[in-house]
Design a protein around this motif. Structure first.
Motif, short mmCIF file in Angstrom:
data_model
loop_
_atom_site.label_atom_id
_atom_site.label_comp_id
_atom_site.label_asym_id
_atom_site.label_seq_id
_atom_site.Cartn_x
_atom_site.Cartn_y
_atom_site.Cartn_z
N ASN A 161 35.64 35.18 41.17
CA ASN A 161 36.16 34.83 42.50
C ASN A 161 37.68 35.06 42.56
OD1 ASN A 161 35.97 33.82 45.13
ND2 ASN A 161 36.42 31.73 44.46
N VAL A 162 38.04 36.22 43.06
CA VAL A 162 39.46 36.59 43.14
C VAL A 162 39.92 36.40 44.58
CG1 VAL A 162 41.15 38.45 42.85
CG2 VAL A 162 39.22 38.25 41.26
N THR A 192 47.12 32.40 39.44
CA THR A 192 46.66 31.17 38.79
C THR A 192 45.15 31.28 38.62
OG1 THR A 192 46.54 30.17 41.00
CG2 THR A 192 48.47 29.65 39.68
N SER A 193 44.62 30.53 37.67
CA SER A 193 43.18 30.62 37.43
C SER A 193 42.70 29.45 36.60
CB SER A 193 42.85 31.94 36.70
OG SER A 193 41.49 32.01 36.37
N ASP A 194 41.39 29.20 36.69
CA ASP A 194 40.75 28.25 35.78
C ASP A 194 40.21 28.97 34.54
OD1 ASP A 194 38.48 29.54 36.71
OD2 ASP A 194 37.86 27.90 38.01
N HIS A 195 40.52 30.24 34.39
CA HIS A 195 40.13 31.07 33.24
C HIS A 195 38.62 31.34 33.20
CE1 HIS A 195 43.95 29.99 30.71
NE2 HIS A 195 44.19 29.87 32.02
N ALA A 196 37.91 30.95 34.23
CA ALA A 196 36.44 31.06 34.17
C ALA A 196 35.84 31.60 35.47
CB ALA A 196 35.83 29.71 33.85
N PHE A 197 36.11 30.96 36.59
CA PHE A 197 35.46 31.33 37.84
C PHE A 197 36.44 31.88 38.88
CE2 PHE A 197 32.89 27.67 36.28
CZ PHE A 197 31.72 28.37 36.01
N ASN A 198 37.52 31.17 39.08
CA ASN A 198 38.40 31.41 40.23
C ASN A 198 39.79 31.86 39.82
OD1 ASN A 198 36.39 30.13 42.02
ND2 ASN A 198 37.05 28.24 41.00
N HIS A 225 40.88 24.35 31.80
CA HIS A 225 42.04 25.06 32.31
C HIS A 225 42.39 24.68 33.75
CE1 HIS A 225 42.63 27.53 28.77
NE2 HIS A 225 41.33 27.66 28.70
N LYS A 275 31.08 28.23 30.82
CA LYS A 275 32.16 28.57 31.75
C LYS A 275 32.67 27.34 32.50
CE LYS A 275 32.69 32.55 33.66
NZ LYS A 275 32.61 33.75 34.51
N ARG A 306 39.13 40.88 36.53
CA ARG A 306 37.73 41.22 36.32
C ARG A 306 37.43 41.36 34.83
NH1 ARG A 306 33.96 40.30 39.60
NH2 ARG A 306 32.83 42.19 39.11
N TRP A 349 38.13 38.84 47.27
CA TRP A 349 37.88 40.21 46.86
C TRP A 349 36.40 40.38 46.53
CZ3 TRP A 349 36.48 42.85 42.23
CH2 TRP A 349 36.69 44.22 42.28
N TRP A 377 39.24 23.02 44.08
CA TRP A 377 37.91 23.61 43.97
C TRP A 377 36.88 22.51 43.70
CZ3 TRP A 377 38.32 28.78 44.87
CH2 TRP A 377 39.52 29.43 44.52
N ASP A 385 36.54 38.34 33.31
CA ASP A 385 35.27 37.80 33.81
C ASP A 385 35.46 36.73 34.90
OD1 ASP A 385 32.51 37.88 33.92
OD2 ASP A 385 32.23 36.36 32.35
N LYS A 437 35.09 25.66 30.26
CA LYS A 437 36.35 26.41 30.22
C LYS A 437 37.17 26.15 31.50
CE LYS A 437 37.86 31.11 29.05
NZ LYS A 437 37.42 32.51 28.88
N ALA A 438 36.47 26.16 32.64
CA ALA A 438 37.15 25.95 33.92
C ALA A 438 37.78 24.56 33.99
CB ALA A 438 36.17 26.15 35.07
N THR A 475 43.28 24.08 40.37
CA THR A 475 44.07 24.99 39.56
C THR A 475 45.50 24.96 40.08
OG1 THR A 475 43.35 26.80 41.01
CG2 THR A 475 42.20 26.56 38.90
#
Lengths: 183, 183
Positions: B148-149, B106-112, A82, A75, B142, A178, A116, B145, A78-79, A106
Protein backbone atom coordinates in the motif's frame (compact mmCIF):
# COMPACT_ATOMS: atom_id res chain seq x y z
CA UNK A 1 4.22 3.88 35.25
CA UNK A 2 1.05 1.88 35.30
CA UNK A 3 0.29 -0.49 32.51
CA UNK A 4 -3.31 0.52 31.93
CA UNK A 5 -5.19 3.72 31.56
CA UNK A 6 -8.78 3.74 32.70
CA UNK A 7 -11.31 4.97 30.19
CA UNK A 8 -14.39 4.69 32.33
CA UNK A 9 -15.92 2.07 34.54
CA UNK A 10 -18.88 -0.07 33.67
CA UNK A 11 -19.75 -1.45 30.26
CA UNK A 12 -23.48 -0.85 30.23
CA UNK A 13 -23.52 2.89 29.73
CA UNK A 14 -24.52 4.21 26.33
CA UNK A 15 -23.21 7.71 26.95
CA UNK A 16 -19.93 8.76 25.39
CA UNK A 17 -16.99 8.28 27.73
CA UNK A 18 -14.65 11.00 28.79
CA UNK A 19 -11.01 10.05 28.98
CA UNK A 20 -9.69 9.69 32.46
CA UNK A 21 -6.02 10.31 32.96
CA UNK A 22 -5.75 8.24 36.12
CA UNK A 23 -4.02 4.93 35.78
CA UNK A 24 -5.45 1.95 37.56
CA UNK A 25 -3.78 -1.36 38.28
CA UNK A 26 -5.56 -4.10 36.45
CA UNK A 27 -5.58 -6.54 39.35
CA UNK A 28 -7.33 -4.30 41.89
CA UNK A 29 -10.55 -3.66 40.05
CA UNK A 30 -12.30 -0.36 40.60
CA UNK A 31 -16.05 -0.54 40.86
CA UNK A 32 -18.90 1.62 41.98
CA UNK A 33 -19.61 1.81 45.69
CA UNK A 34 -21.60 -1.20 46.68
CA UNK A 35 -22.69 -2.86 49.91
CA UNK A 36 -21.61 -6.25 48.65
CA UNK A 37 -17.87 -6.60 48.04
CA UNK A 38 -17.97 -9.32 45.39
CA UNK A 39 -19.57 -7.32 42.54
CA UNK A 40 -16.99 -4.56 43.06
CA UNK A 41 -14.22 -6.88 41.90
CA UNK A 42 -16.32 -8.25 39.05
CA UNK A 43 -17.22 -4.83 37.65
CA UNK A 44 -15.89 -4.69 34.07
CA UNK A 45 -13.51 -1.90 33.13
CA UNK A 46 -12.66 -0.50 29.71
CA UNK A 47 -9.01 0.49 29.58
CA UNK A 48 -6.38 1.19 26.99
CA UNK A 49 -2.68 0.59 26.82
CA UNK A 50 0.28 1.72 24.75
CA UNK A 51 2.66 -0.82 26.17
CA UNK A 52 0.91 -4.12 26.42
CA UNK A 53 2.14 -6.80 24.07
CA UNK A 54 -0.56 -7.79 21.60
CA UNK A 55 -1.40 -11.45 21.15
CA UNK A 56 -1.52 -11.62 17.34
CA UNK A 57 -4.18 -14.33 17.37
CA UNK A 58 -6.37 -12.20 19.63
CA UNK A 59 -5.86 -9.25 17.29
CA UNK A 60 -6.76 -11.48 14.34
CA UNK A 61 -9.98 -12.51 16.08
CA UNK A 62 -10.81 -8.82 16.61
CA UNK A 63 -10.16 -8.03 12.95
CA UNK A 64 -12.15 -11.10 11.87
CA UNK A 65 -15.08 -9.79 13.93
CA UNK A 66 -15.27 -6.63 11.79
CA UNK A 67 -14.79 -8.56 8.56
CA UNK A 68 -11.29 -7.43 7.61
CA UNK A 69 -9.25 -9.51 5.20
CA UNK A 70 -6.77 -11.77 6.90
CA UNK A 71 -3.13 -10.79 6.76
CA UNK A 72 -0.01 -12.86 7.41
CA UNK A 73 0.77 -12.71 11.13
CA UNK A 74 4.49 -12.40 10.33
CA UNK A 75 3.77 -9.14 8.54
CA UNK A 76 1.33 -7.95 11.21
CA UNK A 77 4.06 -8.49 13.83
CA UNK A 78 6.53 -6.49 11.70
CA UNK A 79 4.02 -3.68 11.12
CA UNK A 80 3.30 -3.36 14.86
CA UNK A 81 7.01 -3.42 15.67
CA UNK A 82 7.65 -0.58 13.22
CA UNK A 83 4.64 1.53 14.11
CA UNK A 84 5.40 4.72 15.99
CA UNK A 85 2.36 4.34 18.21
CA UNK A 86 0.15 1.34 19.02
CA UNK A 87 -2.88 1.76 21.24
CA UNK A 88 -4.97 -1.20 22.32
CA UNK A 89 -8.29 -1.14 24.16
CA UNK A 90 -9.32 -3.81 26.64
CA UNK A 91 -12.23 -5.00 28.69
CA UNK A 92 -10.95 -6.02 32.09
CA UNK A 93 -12.97 -8.14 34.45
CA UNK A 94 -11.26 -9.63 37.48
CA UNK A 95 -8.09 -11.25 36.16
CA UNK A 96 -9.47 -11.58 32.64
CA UNK A 97 -8.69 -9.17 29.83
CA UNK A 98 -10.20 -9.07 26.37
CA UNK A 99 -8.84 -7.07 23.41
CA UNK A 100 -11.76 -4.98 22.14
CA UNK A 101 -10.05 -2.21 20.17
CA UNK A 102 -6.85 -1.41 18.36
CA UNK A 103 -5.18 1.37 16.42
CA UNK A 104 -1.68 2.27 15.31
CA UNK A 105 0.20 5.04 13.56
CA UNK A 106 3.28 5.26 11.38
CA UNK A 107 5.39 8.38 11.68
CA UNK A 108 8.69 10.08 10.96
CA UNK A 109 8.74 10.96 14.69
CA UNK A 110 8.90 14.66 13.78
CA UNK A 111 6.33 16.08 11.37
CA UNK A 112 3.90 13.50 9.99
CA UNK A 113 1.87 10.60 11.30
CA UNK A 114 -0.63 8.39 9.53
CA UNK A 115 -3.19 6.40 11.51
CA UNK A 116 -3.97 2.85 10.35
CA UNK A 117 -6.09 -0.12 11.43
CA UNK A 118 -8.64 1.56 13.70
CA UNK A 119 -10.94 -1.18 14.95
CA UNK A 120 -13.48 -1.60 17.75
CA UNK A 121 -15.19 -4.96 18.34
CA UNK A 122 -18.85 -4.89 17.19
CA UNK A 123 -20.00 -5.88 20.70
CA UNK A 124 -18.51 -2.61 21.98
CA UNK A 125 -19.48 -0.23 19.18
CA UNK A 126 -22.04 2.55 19.68
CA UNK A 127 -20.68 3.62 23.08
CA UNK A 128 -18.17 6.23 21.99
CA UNK A 129 -15.23 3.88 22.42
CA UNK A 130 -13.96 4.45 18.89
CA UNK A 131 -13.93 8.17 19.55
CA UNK A 132 -12.15 7.64 22.86
CA UNK A 133 -9.53 5.49 21.13
CA UNK A 134 -9.02 8.10 18.40
CA UNK A 135 -8.81 10.94 20.92
CA UNK A 136 -6.14 9.00 22.78
CA UNK A 137 -4.07 8.37 19.66
CA UNK A 138 -4.34 12.05 18.63
CA UNK A 139 -3.37 13.10 22.16
CA UNK A 140 -0.27 10.91 22.09
CA UNK A 141 0.75 12.11 18.62
CA UNK A 142 0.35 15.73 19.68
CA UNK A 143 2.30 14.99 22.86
CA UNK A 144 5.10 13.75 20.57
CA UNK A 145 4.95 17.14 18.80
CA UNK A 146 3.69 15.62 15.53
CA UNK A 147 1.92 18.46 13.74
CA UNK A 148 0.51 16.63 10.71
CA UNK A 149 -1.85 13.84 11.78
CA UNK A 150 -3.38 12.08 8.78
CA UNK A 151 -5.38 9.02 7.84
CA UNK A 152 -7.19 7.42 4.94
CA UNK A 153 -10.90 6.94 5.68
CA UNK A 154 -13.30 4.52 4.05
CA UNK A 155 -16.46 6.27 2.83
CA UNK A 156 -18.68 5.01 5.67
CA UNK A 157 -16.40 6.41 8.41
CA UNK A 158 -15.66 9.84 6.93
CA UNK A 159 -18.35 11.49 9.10
CA UNK A 160 -16.96 9.73 12.17
CA UNK A 161 -13.53 11.25 11.55
CA UNK A 162 -15.01 14.67 10.70
CA UNK A 163 -16.60 14.73 14.15
CA UNK A 164 -13.14 14.16 15.62
CA UNK A 165 -11.69 17.18 13.81
CA UNK A 166 -10.36 15.53 10.65
CA UNK A 167 -10.97 17.35 7.36
CA UNK A 168 -11.16 15.57 4.00
CA UNK A 169 -9.09 17.03 1.13
CA UNK A 170 -8.08 20.22 2.98
CA UNK A 171 -7.09 22.92 0.49
CA UNK A 172 -7.64 20.39 -2.27
CA UNK A 173 -4.94 17.99 -1.04
CA UNK A 174 -5.80 14.51 -2.29
CA UNK A 175 -5.07 11.18 -0.68
CA UNK A 176 -3.69 8.93 -3.41
CA UNK A 177 -2.89 5.22 -3.67
CA UNK A 178 -0.50 3.64 -6.12
CA UNK A 179 -1.81 0.69 -8.08
CA UNK A 180 0.58 -1.95 -9.38
CA UNK A 181 0.45 -2.56 -13.12
CA UNK A 182 -1.37 0.68 -13.73
CA UNK A 183 1.80 2.03 -15.37
CA UNK B 1 27.41 -1.93 -3.26
CA UNK B 2 28.03 1.30 -5.14
CA UNK B 3 27.04 4.53 -3.58
CA UNK B 4 25.31 6.02 -6.59
CA UNK B 5 22.85 4.86 -9.17
CA UNK B 6 23.05 6.43 -12.58
CA UNK B 7 19.82 7.86 -13.91
CA UNK B 8 21.12 8.94 -17.27
CA UNK B 9 24.09 10.93 -18.52
CA UNK B 10 23.98 14.49 -19.72
CA UNK B 11 21.81 17.23 -18.36
CA UNK B 12 20.72 18.90 -21.60
CA UNK B 13 18.15 16.37 -22.77
CA UNK B 14 14.50 17.26 -22.48
CA UNK B 15 13.26 13.70 -23.04
CA UNK B 16 12.05 11.68 -20.10
CA UNK B 17 14.79 9.50 -18.65
CA UNK B 18 14.57 5.78 -18.25
CA UNK B 19 15.97 4.42 -15.03
CA UNK B 20 19.27 2.67 -15.42
CA UNK B 21 20.04 -0.05 -12.91
CA UNK B 22 23.82 0.17 -13.38
CA UNK B 23 25.74 1.72 -10.53
CA UNK B 24 28.58 4.05 -11.32
CA UNK B 25 31.32 5.18 -8.97
CA UNK B 26 31.04 8.87 -8.37
CA UNK B 27 34.74 9.61 -8.76
CA UNK B 28 35.18 8.12 -12.24
CA UNK B 29 32.70 10.21 -14.19
CA UNK B 30 31.11 8.63 -17.25
CA UNK B 31 30.82 10.86 -20.28
CA UNK B 32 30.06 10.56 -23.93
CA UNK B 33 32.87 9.52 -26.27
CA UNK B 34 34.98 12.52 -27.07
CA UNK B 35 38.30 13.18 -28.79
CA UNK B 36 39.42 15.42 -25.95
CA UNK B 37 39.78 13.67 -22.61
CA UNK B 38 39.10 16.64 -20.34
CA UNK B 39 35.40 17.16 -21.20
CA UNK B 40 34.74 13.46 -20.54
CA UNK B 41 35.47 13.95 -16.87
CA UNK B 42 33.56 17.20 -16.75
CA UNK B 43 30.37 15.75 -18.27
CA UNK B 44 27.59 16.19 -15.69
CA UNK B 45 25.73 13.15 -14.46
CA UNK B 46 22.35 12.89 -12.77
CA UNK B 47 22.40 10.16 -10.13
CA UNK B 48 20.42 9.14 -7.10
CA UNK B 49 21.34 7.58 -3.80
CA UNK B 50 19.62 5.86 -0.91
CA UNK B 51 22.63 5.88 1.32
CA UNK B 52 24.33 9.21 1.06
CA UNK B 53 24.15 11.40 4.12
CA UNK B 54 22.18 14.55 3.43
CA UNK B 55 23.69 17.91 4.34
CA UNK B 56 20.71 19.53 6.04
CA UNK B 57 21.70 23.01 4.91
CA UNK B 58 21.94 21.80 1.30
CA UNK B 59 18.50 20.23 1.67
CA UNK B 60 17.18 23.48 3.13
CA UNK B 61 18.53 25.39 0.09
CA UNK B 62 16.76 22.92 -2.19
CA UNK B 63 13.48 23.35 -0.31
CA UNK B 64 13.94 27.13 -0.26
CA UNK B 65 14.31 27.03 -4.05
CA UNK B 66 10.79 25.60 -4.44
CA UNK B 67 9.34 27.97 -1.85
CA UNK B 68 8.61 25.55 0.97
CA UNK B 69 8.22 26.86 4.49
CA UNK B 70 11.34 26.51 6.58
CA UNK B 71 11.40 23.79 9.20
CA UNK B 72 13.66 23.34 12.22
CA UNK B 73 16.75 21.39 11.11
CA UNK B 74 16.63 19.40 14.34
CA UNK B 75 13.22 18.04 13.34
CA UNK B 76 14.26 17.52 9.71
CA UNK B 77 17.19 15.39 10.93
CA UNK B 78 14.85 13.37 13.14
CA UNK B 79 12.33 12.91 10.31
CA UNK B 80 15.03 11.67 7.93
CA UNK B 81 16.42 9.33 10.57
CA UNK B 82 12.99 7.79 11.12
CA UNK B 83 11.95 7.58 7.49
CA UNK B 84 11.82 4.10 6.06
CA UNK B 85 13.26 5.23 2.73
CA UNK B 86 15.16 8.37 1.73
CA UNK B 87 16.14 8.93 -1.89
CA UNK B 88 18.24 11.88 -2.94
CA UNK B 89 19.06 12.99 -6.48
CA UNK B 90 22.36 14.63 -7.40
CA UNK B 91 24.10 16.36 -10.22
CA UNK B 92 27.68 15.12 -10.34
CA UNK B 93 30.38 16.91 -12.20
CA UNK B 94 33.97 15.90 -11.63
CA UNK B 95 34.42 15.82 -7.88
CA UNK B 96 31.50 18.16 -7.28
CA UNK B 97 28.02 17.02 -6.29
CA UNK B 98 24.88 19.09 -5.99
CA UNK B 99 21.65 17.98 -4.33
CA UNK B 100 18.89 18.54 -6.91
CA UNK B 101 16.09 16.26 -5.70
CA UNK B 102 14.80 14.56 -2.59
CA UNK B 103 12.00 12.31 -1.42
CA UNK B 104 11.28 10.10 1.57
CA UNK B 105 8.69 7.65 2.84
CA UNK B 106 7.41 6.61 6.23
CA UNK B 107 6.31 3.01 6.61
CA UNK B 108 5.40 0.20 8.96
CA UNK B 109 7.94 -1.91 6.99
CA UNK B 110 5.18 -4.38 6.14
CA UNK B 111 1.94 -3.08 4.60
CA UNK B 112 1.80 0.69 4.25
CA UNK B 113 4.08 3.47 3.11
CA UNK B 114 3.41 7.18 2.72
CA UNK B 115 5.62 9.33 0.52
CA UNK B 116 6.51 12.83 1.74
CA UNK B 117 8.63 15.80 0.68
CA UNK B 118 9.04 15.13 -3.04
CA UNK B 119 11.13 17.97 -4.41
CA UNK B 120 13.15 18.64 -7.60
CA UNK B 121 15.16 21.87 -7.97
CA UNK B 122 13.47 24.28 -10.41
CA UNK B 123 16.64 24.34 -12.58
CA UNK B 124 16.14 20.61 -13.19
CA UNK B 125 12.37 20.45 -13.59
CA UNK B 126 10.73 19.63 -16.92
CA UNK B 127 13.14 16.81 -17.79
CA UNK B 128 11.29 13.88 -16.25
CA UNK B 129 13.52 13.81 -13.18
CA UNK B 130 10.58 14.01 -10.78
CA UNK B 131 9.06 10.98 -12.46
CA UNK B 132 12.38 9.15 -12.34
CA UNK B 133 12.68 9.92 -8.62
CA UNK B 134 9.12 8.74 -7.96
CA UNK B 135 9.61 5.56 -9.98
CA UNK B 136 12.70 4.81 -7.96
CA UNK B 137 10.93 5.30 -4.64
CA UNK B 138 8.01 3.12 -5.79
CA UNK B 139 10.46 0.46 -6.98
CA UNK B 140 12.23 0.38 -3.63
CA UNK B 141 8.96 0.24 -1.68
CA UNK B 142 7.73 -2.61 -3.86
CA UNK B 143 11.07 -4.37 -3.43
CA UNK B 144 10.45 -4.15 0.32
CA UNK B 145 7.10 -5.89 -0.27
CA UNK B 146 5.06 -2.84 0.76
CA UNK B 147 1.69 -3.27 -0.92
CA UNK B 148 0.00 0.00 0.00
CA UNK B 149 1.95 2.97 -1.34
CA UNK B 150 0.22 6.26 -0.54
CA UNK B 151 0.77 10.00 -0.58
CA UNK B 152 -1.03 13.29 -0.12
CA UNK B 153 -0.89 15.42 -3.27
CA UNK B 154 -1.31 19.17 -3.54
CA UNK B 155 -3.90 20.10 -6.21
CA UNK B 156 -1.32 21.19 -8.81
CA UNK B 157 0.55 17.85 -8.75
CA UNK B 158 -2.41 15.46 -8.77
CA UNK B 159 -2.10 14.91 -12.55
CA UNK B 160 1.64 14.29 -12.16
CA UNK B 161 0.94 11.49 -9.68
CA UNK B 162 -1.92 10.11 -11.76
CA UNK B 163 0.53 9.64 -14.64
CA UNK B 164 2.70 7.58 -12.30
CA UNK B 165 -0.16 5.22 -11.44
CA UNK B 166 -1.55 6.90 -8.33
CA UNK B 167 -5.32 7.13 -8.01
CA UNK B 168 -7.11 9.82 -5.97
CA UNK B 169 -9.83 8.66 -3.55
CA UNK B 170 -9.91 5.04 -4.77
CA UNK B 171 -13.25 3.43 -3.86
CA UNK B 172 -14.18 6.64 -2.09
CA UNK B 173 -11.32 6.46 0.43
CA UNK B 174 -10.55 9.99 1.60
CA UNK B 175 -7.27 11.42 2.71
CA UNK B 176 -7.95 13.36 5.92
CA UNK B 177 -5.93 15.76 8.08
CA UNK B 178 -6.55 16.54 11.71
CA UNK B 179 -6.75 20.19 12.65
CA UNK B 180 -5.85 21.30 16.18
CA UNK B 181 -8.55 23.23 18.01
CA UNK B 182 -11.21 22.07 15.60
CA UNK B 183 -12.65 19.95 18.39
Amino acid sequence: MGFWKNLFSGSGSSSAPTLATAEVPVTQGVGRISKTPAPKLAQPQICFSQDREIDLYELERLCDAVGWSRRPLRKVRKAIKHSFLVISMWELQGDESRLIGFSRATSDHAFNATIWDVVVHPDFQGRGLGKALMKQIIKELRRADISNVTLFADPHVIDFYCELGFAPDPEGIKGMFWYPNSR
